[in-house]
Design a protein around this motif. Structure first.
Motif, short mmCIF file in Angstrom:
data_model
loop_
_atom_site.label_atom_id
_atom_site.label_comp_id
_atom_site.label_asym_id
_atom_site.label_seq_id
_atom_site.Cartn_x
_atom_site.Cartn_y
_atom_site.Cartn_z
N PRO A 22 55.66 41.58 11.55
CA PRO A 22 56.08 42.98 11.43
C PRO A 22 55.18 43.72 10.44
O PRO A 22 54.79 43.18 9.40
N ASP A 23 54.84 44.94 10.79
CA ASP A 23 53.99 45.80 9.96
C ASP A 23 52.61 45.20 9.71
O ASP A 23 51.92 45.61 8.77
N GLN A 24 52.20 44.24 10.52
CA GLN A 24 50.84 43.70 10.44
C GLN A 24 50.04 44.18 11.63
O GLN A 24 50.58 44.71 12.59
N GLY A 25 48.75 43.97 11.56
CA GLY A 25 47.82 44.48 12.56
C GLY A 25 47.10 45.68 11.97
O GLY A 25 47.50 46.22 10.94
N GLU A 26 46.04 46.09 12.63
CA GLU A 26 45.28 47.25 12.16
C GLU A 26 46.21 48.46 12.16
O GLU A 26 46.72 48.86 13.21
N HIS A 27 46.44 49.06 10.98
CA HIS A 27 47.39 50.17 10.84
C HIS A 27 46.63 51.48 10.85
O HIS A 27 45.75 51.72 10.03
N LEU A 28 47.00 52.34 11.82
CA LEU A 28 46.29 53.61 12.03
C LEU A 28 47.25 54.78 12.06
O LEU A 28 48.42 54.64 12.41
#
Length: 179
Positions: A22-28
């Motif tokens: 959760p709330d991980q990955g490339e944040h844009l």
């Protein structure tokens, strides 16, 4: 017209399980949305892109077409109206909407609170449009309101085989208002 089928094979390193929490990955921040790219063409051997979005209340992207990818949406939270090739489709939590490549489409978050969507783009690659047309998130939550850079949006769309062909939807474009 002759078509060519290309098969993408995963390398040994790509055959291990991959977990993006959760709330991980490339944040844009893209337009009025906060997005996390959970998987992209580089991590799926080109098979798909997976994007989780927090969509601002009453937000709609411009009417657009993807010429290279199919796009599917799974509504996690909120009530959306999708415009797909002239057809209006109501979609609430648990709804799945598939949009084949070449079909003009948009959507609008009907609610006064943010909604959440999971988007699958096949084959992968089109998810980079959000990175190229947006910017790294500067914090949690939605980006501040402001006018979009339309020229930058057109450039990013063209670079990823997409076209912006019309304005965003408005609440007047919803299923409820057309019945």
């Amino acid at each position: 017209m002759q078509t060519t089928t290309t098969t993408t094979h995963l390398t040994t390193a790509e055959t291990r399980a991959r977990v993006v929490g959760p709330d991980q990955g490339e944040h844009l921040w893209f337009l009025r949305n906060s997005m996390h790219i959970k998987a992209d063409a580089g991590t799926t051997g080109g098979a798909y892109g997976l994007v989780q979005s927090l969509v601002a209340p009453k937000f709609s992207p411009p009417l657009h077409v993807q010429d290279l990818e199919d796009e599917a949406f799974y509504v996690l939270e909120g009530n959306f109206t999708f415009l797909c090739g002239g057809e209006r489709i109501a979609a609430g939590p648990g709804s799945y909407v598939f949009i084949p490549r070449g079909l003009p489409h948009s959507f609008i978050n009907e609610d006064d609170t943010p909604g959440r969507l999971l988007t699958i783009i096949t084959p992968g690659g089109g998810e980079r449009f959000f990175a190229d047309g947006g910017r790294p998130a500067e914090g949690d939550g939605l980006p501040p309101e402001g006018p979009p850079d339309i020229e930058a949006l057109h450039r990013a769309a063209a670079a990823h085989g997409s076209r912006i062909i019309g304005p965003p939807m408005t609440p007047a474009d919803t299923v409820a208002s057309t019945s």
